[in-house]
Design a protein around this motif. Structure first.
Motif, PDB file in Angstrom:
ATOM      1  N   LEU A 230       0.851  -1.185   0.000  1.00 44.57           N
ATOM      2  CA  LEU A 230       0.000   0.000   0.000  1.00 44.57           C
ATOM      3  C   LEU A 230       0.887   1.235   0.000  1.00 44.57           C
ATOM      4  O   LEU A 230       1.518   1.556   0.996  1.00 44.57           O
ATOM      5  N   GLU A 231       0.943   1.897  -1.126  1.00 47.90           N
ATOM      6  CA  GLU A 231       1.741   3.111  -1.235  1.00 47.90           C
ATOM      7  C   GLU A 231       0.857   4.304  -0.934  1.00 47.90           C
ATOM      8  O   GLU A 231      -0.193   4.486  -1.549  1.00 47.90           O
ATOM      9  N   SER A 232       1.276   5.116   0.014  1.00 43.26           N
ATOM     10  CA  SER A 232       0.480   6.281   0.412  1.00 43.26           C
ATOM     11  C   SER A 232       0.688   7.429  -0.564  1.00 43.26           C
ATOM     12  O   SER A 232       1.806   7.683  -1.009  1.00 43.26           O
TER      13      SER A 232
ATOM     14  N   GLU B 292       0.895  11.483  -1.508  1.00 45.73           N
ATOM     15  CA  GLU B 292       1.573  12.535  -0.753  1.00 45.73           C
ATOM     16  C   GLU B 292       0.608  13.171   0.244  1.00 45.73           C
ATOM     17  O   GLU B 292      -0.612  13.107   0.095  1.00 45.73           O
ATOM     18  N   ASN B 293       1.175  13.770   1.260  1.00 50.13           N
ATOM     19  CA  ASN B 293       0.410  14.327   2.374  1.00 50.13           C
ATOM     20  C   ASN B 293      -0.695  15.267   1.887  1.00 50.13           C
ATOM     21  O   ASN B 293      -0.452  16.170   1.100  1.00 50.13           O
TER      22      ASN B 293
ATOM     23  N   THR C 110      -5.800  12.966  -1.895  1.00 54.68           N
ATOM     24  CA  THR C 110      -6.675  11.792  -1.898  1.00 54.68           C
ATOM     25  C   THR C 110      -6.688  11.180  -3.282  1.00 54.68           C
ATOM     26  O   THR C 110      -6.788  11.893  -4.281  1.00 54.68           O
TER      27      THR C 110
ATOM     28  N   ILE D  63      -8.046   6.721  -0.726  1.00 50.83           N
ATOM     29  CA  ILE D  63      -6.954   6.727   0.242  1.00 50.83           C
ATOM     30  C   ILE D  63      -6.372   8.135   0.278  1.00 50.83           C
ATOM     31  O   ILE D  63      -6.170   8.765  -0.758  1.00 50.83           O
ATOM     32  N   THR D  64      -6.160   8.639   1.483  1.00 47.95           N
ATOM     33  CA  THR D  64      -5.635   9.987   1.675  1.00 47.95           C
ATOM     34  C   THR D  64      -4.319   9.906   2.432  1.00 47.95           C
ATOM     35  O   THR D  64      -4.222   9.218   3.452  1.00 47.95           O
ATOM     36  N   GLY D  65      -3.320  10.607   1.940  1.00 44.33           N
ATOM     37  CA  GLY D  65      -2.033  10.655   2.623  1.00 44.33           C
ATOM     38  C   GLY D  65      -2.089  11.627   3.797  1.00 44.33           C
ATOM     39  O   GLY D  65      -2.596  12.740   3.661  1.00 44.33           O
ATOM     40  N   CYS D  66      -1.613  11.182   4.944  1.00 47.42           N
ATOM     41  CA  CYS D  66      -1.572  12.065   6.113  1.00 47.42           C
ATOM     42  C   CYS D  66      -0.430  11.627   7.016  1.00 47.42           C
ATOM     43  O   CYS D  66       0.014  10.484   6.984  1.00 47.42           O
TER      44      CYS D  66
END
Length: 190
Positions: A21-23, A25-26, A29, A62-65
């Motif tokens: 699972l690659e996130s 960027e901050n 979404t 998916i949202t990067g945080c």
């Protein structure tokens, strides 16, 4: 996700865990689509959120945080970690910080036969009775570590201002079915 099984024995969680699972960027979404090959029949624990049927792909946001991992010898349900709310009196300028569960968001008085919720963690209740200063609640929908938890309890009416009336018709329909199932399970069918 662990409770929803496929005909080959895997769970939805197993399918997600098969690929790294690659996130993003901050703050960004992304919509992701994960094909299920071969197509599988999905068997959820109940049909309150989605029915059994053929699963050909999973689509999710998916949202990067930024976050900090928690590890230890006990499982922690992240819904128990409450956020703080800064409450400012605009007339006086006085500011206080409260946990969201400390805010009196609900009605001053609850009514028998109505559904209520608490937002953090999300719990749905049915007000079964009020006798003197005691409210009898049926907790009819609560997920703890992914498992459905239901029970009945009595509580002093002083705490009823924490309970927010449920108004959404779709949620009310689901909760009525859950209540019927719970009462049947307890031998208290109406």
């Amino acid at each position: 996700m662990n409770e929803t099984k496929l005909t080959d024995g895997r769970s939805l969680r197993d399918i997600l865990d098969e690929r790294p699972l690659e996130s993003p960027e901050n703050g960004r979404t992304e919509v992701r689509r994960l094909p299920v090959v071969p197509q599988q029949r999905i068997l959820p624990p109940d049909d309150y959120f989605y029915p059994a049927g053929e699963l050909i792909a999973m689509e999710y946001n998916i949202t990067g945080c930024m976050g900090r991992g928690i590890s230890g010898n006990a499982e922690i349900d992240p819904s128990l970690l409450t956020t703080s709310v800064l409450y400012t009196n605009v007339l006086t300028g006085e500011a206080i910080t409260l946990r969201i569960d400390e805010l009196p968001l609900g009605a001053k008085r609850v009514e028998v036969g109505c559904f209520y919720f608490i937002s953090n963690p999300l719990l749905y209740y049915y007000c079964a009775s009020i006798e003197d200063e005691a409210v009898t609640w049926h907790l009819i929908e609560s997920f703890q570590m992914g498992k459905l938890l239901r029970c009945s309890l009595k509580q002093n009416i002083l705490y009823s201002y924490h309970y927010i009336p449920v108004a959404d018709k779709k949620i009310l329909s689901r909760l009525r079915r859950r209540l019927e199932d719970y009462l049947r399970l307890c031998g208290k069918a109406q």
